[in-house]
Design a protein around this motif. Structure first.
Motif, PDB file in Angstrom:
ATOM      1  N   GLY A   1       0.306  -7.966  21.902  1.00 21.54           N
ATOM      2  CA  GLY A   1      -1.124  -7.529  21.182  1.00 21.54           C
ATOM      3  C   GLY A   1      -1.792  -8.762  20.963  1.00 21.54           C
ATOM      4  N   VAL A   2      -1.286  -9.943  20.450  1.00 26.18           N
ATOM      5  CA  VAL A   2      -2.006 -11.193  20.028  1.00 26.18           C
ATOM      6  C   VAL A   2      -2.501 -11.760  21.574  1.00 26.18           C
ATOM      7  N   GLY A   3      -1.803 -11.470  22.682  1.00 27.36           N
ATOM      8  CA  GLY A   3      -2.188 -11.771  23.976  1.00 27.36           C
ATOM      9  C   GLY A   3      -3.602 -11.090  24.350  1.00 27.36           C
ATOM     10  N   ILE A   4      -3.696  -9.912  23.845  1.00 28.31           N
ATOM     11  CA  ILE A   4      -4.659  -9.213  24.254  1.00 28.31           C
ATOM     12  C   ILE A   4      -5.897  -9.720  23.427  1.00 28.31           C
ATOM     13  N   PHE A   5      -5.625 -10.024  21.960  1.00 33.98           N
ATOM     14  CA  PHE A   5      -6.680 -10.675  21.368  1.00 33.98           C
ATOM     15  C   PHE A   5      -7.076 -11.670  21.920  1.00 33.98           C
ATOM     16  N   SER A   6      -6.245 -12.611  22.340  1.00 33.34           N
ATOM     17  CA  SER A   6      -6.651 -13.884  22.843  1.00 33.34           C
ATOM     18  C   SER A   6      -7.419 -14.011  24.271  1.00 33.34           C
ATOM     19  N   TYR A   7      -6.911 -12.731  24.940  1.00 32.14           N
ATOM     20  CA  TYR A   7      -7.466 -12.708  26.231  1.00 32.14           C
ATOM     21  C   TYR A   7      -9.019 -12.214  26.244  1.00 32.14           C
ATOM     22  N   THR A   8      -9.169 -11.169  25.234  1.00 34.89           N
ATOM     23  CA  THR A   8     -10.488 -10.518  25.360  1.00 34.89           C
ATOM     24  C   THR A   8     -11.578 -11.496  24.369  1.00 34.89           C
ATOM     25  N   VAL A   9     -11.163 -11.818  23.331  1.00 37.74           N
ATOM     26  CA  VAL A   9     -12.089 -12.502  22.408  1.00 37.74           C
ATOM     27  C   VAL A   9     -11.724 -14.049  22.154  1.00 37.74           C
ATOM     28  N   GLY A  10     -10.434 -14.459  22.842  1.00 39.70           N
ATOM     29  CA  GLY A  10     -10.267 -15.903  22.608  1.00 39.70           C
ATOM     30  C   GLY A  10      -9.569 -16.243  21.076  1.00 39.70           C
TER      31      GLY A  10
ATOM     32  N   LYS B   1      -7.105   0.902  18.639  1.00 37.93           N
ATOM     33  CA  LYS B   1      -6.015   1.073  19.026  1.00 37.93           C
ATOM     34  C   LYS B   1      -4.573   0.000  19.177  1.00 37.93           C
ATOM     35  N   VAL B   2      -5.366  -1.070  19.742  1.00 38.15           N
ATOM     36  CA  VAL B   2      -4.389  -2.223  19.894  1.00 38.15           C
ATOM     37  C   VAL B   2      -4.012  -2.737  18.610  1.00 38.15           C
ATOM     38  N   SER B   3      -4.979  -2.732  17.830  1.00 38.79           N
ATOM     39  CA  SER B   3      -4.775  -3.215  16.343  1.00 38.79           C
ATOM     40  C   SER B   3      -3.695  -2.285  15.425  1.00 38.79           C
ATOM     41  N   PHE B   4      -3.831  -0.985  15.750  1.00 40.39           N
ATOM     42  CA  PHE B   4      -2.865  -0.318  15.052  1.00 40.39           C
ATOM     43  C   PHE B   4      -1.467  -0.520  15.806  1.00 40.39           C
ATOM     44  N   ALA B   5      -1.488  -0.703  17.054  1.00 40.66           N
ATOM     45  CA  ALA B   5      -0.225  -1.129  17.500  1.00 40.66           C
ATOM     46  C   ALA B   5       0.553  -2.084  16.777  1.00 40.66           C
ATOM     47  N   VAL B   6      -0.448  -3.327  16.917  1.00 39.54           N
ATOM     48  CA  VAL B   6       0.040  -4.514  16.345  1.00 39.54           C
ATOM     49  C   VAL B   6       0.616  -4.346  15.062  1.00 39.54           C
ATOM     50  N   VAL B   7      -0.386  -3.512  14.217  1.00 41.51           N
ATOM     51  CA  VAL B   7      -0.079  -3.350  12.935  1.00 41.51           C
ATOM     52  C   VAL B   7       1.270  -2.415  12.425  1.00 41.51           C
ATOM     53  N   ILE B   8       1.795  -1.655  13.455  1.00 42.30           N
ATOM     54  CA  ILE B   8       2.992  -0.870  13.413  1.00 42.30           C
ATOM     55  C   ILE B   8       3.997  -1.880  13.496  1.00 42.30           C
ATOM     56  N   ALA B   9       4.026  -2.684  14.448  1.00 36.66           N
ATOM     57  CA  ALA B   9       4.988  -3.804  14.795  1.00 36.66           C
ATOM     58  C   ALA B   9       5.323  -4.802  13.549  1.00 36.66           C
ATOM     59  N   THR B  10       3.934  -5.024  12.995  1.00 35.45           N
ATOM     60  CA  THR B  10       3.912  -6.132  11.881  1.00 35.45           C
ATOM     61  C   THR B  10       4.690  -5.297  10.628  1.00 35.45           C
ATOM     62  N   LEU B  11       4.392  -4.031  10.415  1.00 41.28           N
ATOM     63  CA  LEU B  11       4.969  -3.395   9.248  1.00 41.28           C
ATOM     64  C   LEU B  11       6.793  -3.244   9.634  1.00 41.28           C
ATOM     65  N   ALA B  12       7.049  -2.991  10.841  1.00 43.53           N
ATOM     66  CA  ALA B  12       8.410  -3.024  11.050  1.00 43.53           C
ATOM     67  C   ALA B  12       9.174  -4.049  10.975  1.00 43.53           C
ATOM     68  N   ILE B  13       8.459  -5.224  11.321  1.00 43.94           N
ATOM     69  CA  ILE B  13       9.087  -6.585  11.224  1.00 43.94           C
ATOM     70  C   ILE B  13       9.165  -6.960   9.856  1.00 43.94           C
ATOM     71  N   ILE B  14       8.484  -6.521   8.933  1.00 47.94           N
ATOM     72  CA  ILE B  14       8.511  -6.938   7.793  1.00 47.94           C
ATOM     73  C   ILE B  14       9.777  -6.180   7.001  1.00 47.94           C
ATOM     74  N   GLY B  15       9.715  -5.006   7.516  1.00 41.43           N
ATOM     75  CA  GLY B  15      11.268  -4.177   7.144  1.00 41.43           C
ATOM     76  C   GLY B  15      10.603  -3.093   6.352  1.00 41.43           C
ATOM     77  N   LEU B  16       9.579  -2.298   6.674  1.00 41.07           N
ATOM     78  CA  LEU B  16       8.951  -1.256   5.739  1.00 41.07           C
ATOM     79  C   LEU B  16       9.568   0.022   6.335  1.00 41.07           C
ATOM     80  N   PRO B  17       9.798   0.963   5.617  1.00 44.44           N
ATOM     81  CA  PRO B  17      10.225   2.525   6.291  1.00 44.44           C
ATOM     82  C   PRO B  17       8.813   2.682   6.887  1.00 44.44           C
ATOM     83  N   PRO B  18       8.939   3.768   7.887  1.00 46.64           N
ATOM     84  CA  PRO B  18       9.778   4.347   8.382  1.00 46.64           C
ATOM     85  C   PRO B  18      10.056   3.769   9.878  1.00 46.64           C
ATOM     86  N   PHE B  19       9.979   2.277   9.939  1.00 50.37           N
ATOM     87  CA  PHE B  19      10.198   1.747  11.313  1.00 50.37           C
ATOM     88  C   PHE B  19      11.736   1.262  11.374  1.00 50.37           C
ATOM     89  N   ASN B  20      11.806   0.927  12.614  1.00 49.94           N
ATOM     90  CA  ASN B  20      13.354   0.369  13.205  1.00 49.94           C
ATOM     91  C   ASN B  20      13.579  -0.913  12.372  1.00 49.94           C
TER      92      ASN B  20
END
Lengths: 486, 229, 114
Positions: A338-347, A363-382
């Motif tokens: 996701g971060v790669g997309i951000f740096s690729y499109t707008v640097g 959409k990309v931001s939403f995907a990143v946010v999902i992963a962020t919430l997951a890595i913090i350890g919030l339900p209902p993510f892995n």
């Protein structure tokens, strides 16, 4: 029947042949890359499926158990293989658009890296492990330097010096192990290792810890990682954080459980060192402005959690640890892509640069946010499930202090990831011009972030793979018998 | 301060190492005993180190060749390709004539060491290095432009890829013949009589492949490193 | 044996000391080289058997009394190749860094970086 070795031989063959293919037709390079990656993924799926029924042992060169090198695929290796397959495929598809520098070399090195990581996870031989470890290291240095920017050379050099030191320690430990056991095969080494004098065993443990610890970023040895991640392409960051670091950790776990067993001393070292690692990494991550550095420190922190869980030495601890290992691979890959997309499109490379991107790239931001919430350890993510399992396992074994620090760590990570989310969804000053993003960049990111969600809602999917892991780790005689074919 | 701290770390590590060495135990080395007693019989290669490298532990050697491949391709992209010049002394005609005289012999020695790797000391790696010395000598005496004209870098990378691919393909051949990956005796190769040039199955073939690969890889590395911008 | 072990321990420590204290990139590369040679020496010591012959046998007469351990020799060959390859990569990176900054000293590079 011969598929296990193809998991390693196919990427190697692809890497070797790409140079020749380019001479005949430049267009074919990408086609061959995609075909090979697809076939590789299919092979991995079939092997994993087979290994879930019954562990596989493959004797290279048809030598019997002790003479040659064997590949061993128990549940733990199968899980690693699955992680490698999914991440490698996603990153290869992503790279088709993302990589516009030294394309041919990039694919060659990526395939070698994948072969190396795969070899590290499948091999049943100590020295063979070292060889693949070095393949992974060397291709990593090269991929860090591939963008040919100032930062990438310094990062690569720092990585190389640390990597060579770690390689020297691992090699030293391996040759000492050979001297006291007279074997290189995991099974025989494990069987004979108990006869060695105490001091020698301790030294070997220390050397393995320093050697692999440098690579999987144990806290005082982690200094290379943020600098390396800054200069490297995002697709390599995803591979490195998801696979390279994890493979070193995997090798260390495998060796510790086989050779030493989880004694109280080792267990305490790993648990408290793990706690120290994630606390320090979280605090350092909090001060970062640069996105890649932040994610780098976050990677180190997750290693701390895994060490803590594996160090508990109980069945639930191992399940929790290996589940977190798998999840972190998915989450980190999503974030880096996701971060790669951000740096690729707008640097965008700093947190402040993200302002307003939440609206222009929803959409990309939403995907990143999902992963962020997951890595913090919030339900209902892995991430929630694996962290919860770690907490539970630590509580059961009465490491109350360690258990107490797990939610503290999550809280700390909430602090810095909230900064990211906030930046994403705050209004930017000017109107952002965003060009359309190619599907090859978007789809892998979506798929991986969807995997984070699915694994959180239906944990049984991957838990079925993981439940057998403790059987081969806790009781090393199971692994020995498997490898010796008894 | 930094020096003192490093000194302390180093002294602790070294003394730990020394103490470990002094308390080392020995095991019964069944594995090496087996290689020594049955190695020739099982692989038909007289050189046991080659037997281990290219038969028992051939997979390690594949990894090793991969390392050389990875480094050669990395160095090739790291250094500039367009402006190829280098600092060099201008050598007299004696030097140039001697070099041209030596080169055929170097080629013969290299080829011999590769081909006889399973009978006498040597093998793909040692022989490959000697072959690489040829291009290195040409580069040093006649300059990089001449060297690149004589042996084009495209040919070198082709040779390198070919050697590496050949290794994997020979391994897959073992599978096609009913054995496992890199199987030698067990996939019905005719092993021949120990001591003959054509013996011990795929070992000499693997040696040739490795030799090609190492020779090409090392000359790519050297020629790339010596280029100046 | 003891003397060799001492030499190996000292060489290993020396290499590490060079890496930790020196500022010059080339010297760091040399330090790593010293460390690796110490390890290769250890391989040789472990394969050595007093009075043993090299592990290259004869076709007809296989009767040697004692043959040195061939395994560490094979392993050390692999280790040497890997070490040499990595050193080459390191030198290439040093050349690139020198081209950018015109210096080989770490603290000056840091200063230039700001």
């Amino acid at each position: 029947m011969d598929t296990p070795v193809l998991l390693i031989a196919l990427p190697l063959l692809t890497a070797f042949s790409l140079g020749i293919i380019k001479i005949f037709s430049k267009k074919m390079v990408k086609v061959v890359t995609v075909i090979s990656a697809t076939v590789h993924l299919a092979l991995i799926m079939s092997v994993v499926r087979e290994a879930m029924q019954r562990p596989i042992v493959y004797h290279l060169g048809d030598w019997d158990n002790l003479l040659g090198i064997s590949l061993v695929i128990d549940s733990f290796s199968a899980m690693m293989a699955l992680l490698i397959g999914v991440l490698a495929y996603a990153v290869i598809i992503y790279s088709l658009v993302y990589v516009d520098f030294h394309e041919l070399k990039y694919y060659v090195l990526s395939f070698l890296l994948i072969a190396g990581v795969m070899g590290m996870s499948l091999t049943g031989d100590l020295f063979n492990l070292y060889v693949f470890f070095e393949i992974v290291s060397i291709t990593s240095y090269a991929l860090v330097a591939i963008k040919e920017e100032k930062a990438s050379f310094e990062g690569a050099f720092k990585y190389l010096v640390m990597g060579m030191l770690s390689g020297a320690f691992v090699l030293l430990a391996i040759i000492l192990t050979y001297q006291v056991t007279g074997a290189l095969n995991f099974a025989q080494v494990a069987a004979n290792f108990g006869d060695a004098p105490m001091l020698v065993r301790q030294t070997i443990f220390v050397f393995f810890l320093i050697g692999f610890g440098t690579k999987f970023c144990l806290v005082p040895l982690h200094a290379w990682l943020p600098d390396v991640y800054c200069g490297a392409p995002a697709s390599f960051n995803a591979l490195s954080s998801g696979l390279v670091i994890k493979a070193s950790l995997y090798a260390f776990i495998r060796i510790v459980y086989l050779l030493f067993g989880m004694t109280t001393g080792i267990s305490q070292v790993m648990i408290y060192w793990g706690v120290l690692t994630f606390l320090v990494a979280h605090i350092l991550a909090y001060q970062q402005e640069s996105l890649k550095r932040l994610l780098g420190y976050s990677s180190i922190a997750q290693i701390g959690y895994i060490m803590l869980a594996i160090g508990l030495g109980t069945e639930s601890g191992i399940i929790a640890g290996s589940y977190h290992l798998f999840n972190d691979g998915l989450m980190k890959a999503t974030l880096f892509l996701g971060v790669g997309i951000f740096s690729y499109t707008v640097g965008a490379s700093k947190i402040d640069d993200l302002k307003g991107l939440g609206f222009s790239m929803p959409k990309v931001s939403f995907a990143v946010v999902i992963a962020t919430l997951a890595i913090i350890g919030l339900p209902p993510f892995n991430g929630f499930i694996s962290k919860w399992l770690i907490l539970q396992a630590a509580w059961e074994t009465e490491y109350i202090v360690a258990a107490f620090f797990v939610p503290i760590g999550s809280l700390l990570s909430l602090g810095y990831y909230l900064k990211v989310i906030k930046a994403l969804y705050s209004r930017a000053e000017g109107e952002l011009e965003v060009k359309p993003i190619d599907w090859k960049l978007r789809v892998p990111t979506y798929v991986l972030s969807a995997a984070c969600l699915v694994m959180g809602i239906i944990p049984n999917l991957s838990l079925a793979l993981i439940t057998n892991i403790p059987k081969f780790l806790l009781d090393s005689s199971n692994y020995i018998n498997l490898l010796l074919g008894r | 301060m930094r020096k003192f701290a490093s000194l302390v770390v180093v002294v602790i590590l070294s003394s730990l190492l020394m103490m470990t060495f002094l308390s080392l135990s020995t095991a019964d080395y069944e594995l090496s005993e087996h290689y020594i007693n049955y190695g020739v019989e099982e692989t038909k290669a007289l050189n046991l180190v080659t037997a281990i490298l290219f038969d028992y532990r051939a997979f390690d050697t594949l990894g090793e060749a991969t390392v050389v491949f990875a480094v050669a391709s990395t160095i090739a992209f790291l250094v500039p390709k367009r402006t190829a010049s280098m600092i060099s002394a201008r050598f007299s005609i004696i030097m140039q004539q001697t070099t041209s005289l030596v080169i055929p012999f170097l080629f013969i020695i290299g080829a011999y060491i590769i081909a006889y790797g399973h009978i006498s000391p040597g093998g793909g790696f040692a022989g490959g290095v000697i072959l690489a010395v040829i291009t290195i000598l040409i580069t040093v005496t006649f300059g990089i432009r001449y060297s690149d004209r004589q042996v084009r870098s495209r040919i070198k990378s082709f040779m390198e890829s070919f050697g590496a691919m050949g290794f994997v393909l020979l391994g897959l051949l073992g599978m096609a013949l009913g054995g496992n990956f890199l199987a030698n005796a067990n996939s019905h190769f005719n092993l021949g009589v120990p001591g003959d040039l054509i013996s011990s199955g795929i070992i000499p073939h693997l040696n040739v492949m490795t030799g090609l690969k190492v020779a090409a890889g090392l000359s790519i590395m050297f020629n790339s490193l010596i280029k100046e911008e | 044996m003891e003397t060799t072990f001492l030499a190996i321990a000292v060489l290993f420590g020396l290499g590490l000391y060079i890496i930790l204290t020196h500022q010059n990139l080339i010297k760091i590369a040399m330090g790593i080289g010293v460390m690796e040679s110490a390890i290769i020496l250890l391989f040789i010591i472990f394969s050595y058997r007093p009075g043993g012959t090299a592990p290259i046998l004869d076709a007809d007469a296989q009767a040697y009394d004692l043959i040195v351990d061939p395994i560490p020799q094979a392993l050390s060959l692999t280790a040497i190749v890997i070490g040499a390859a990595t050193t080459a990569l390191m030198l290439a990176l040093i050349i690139k860094i020198y081209n950018r900054y015109n210096t080989l000293y770490i603290d000056e590079i840091k200063k230039l970086k700001g």
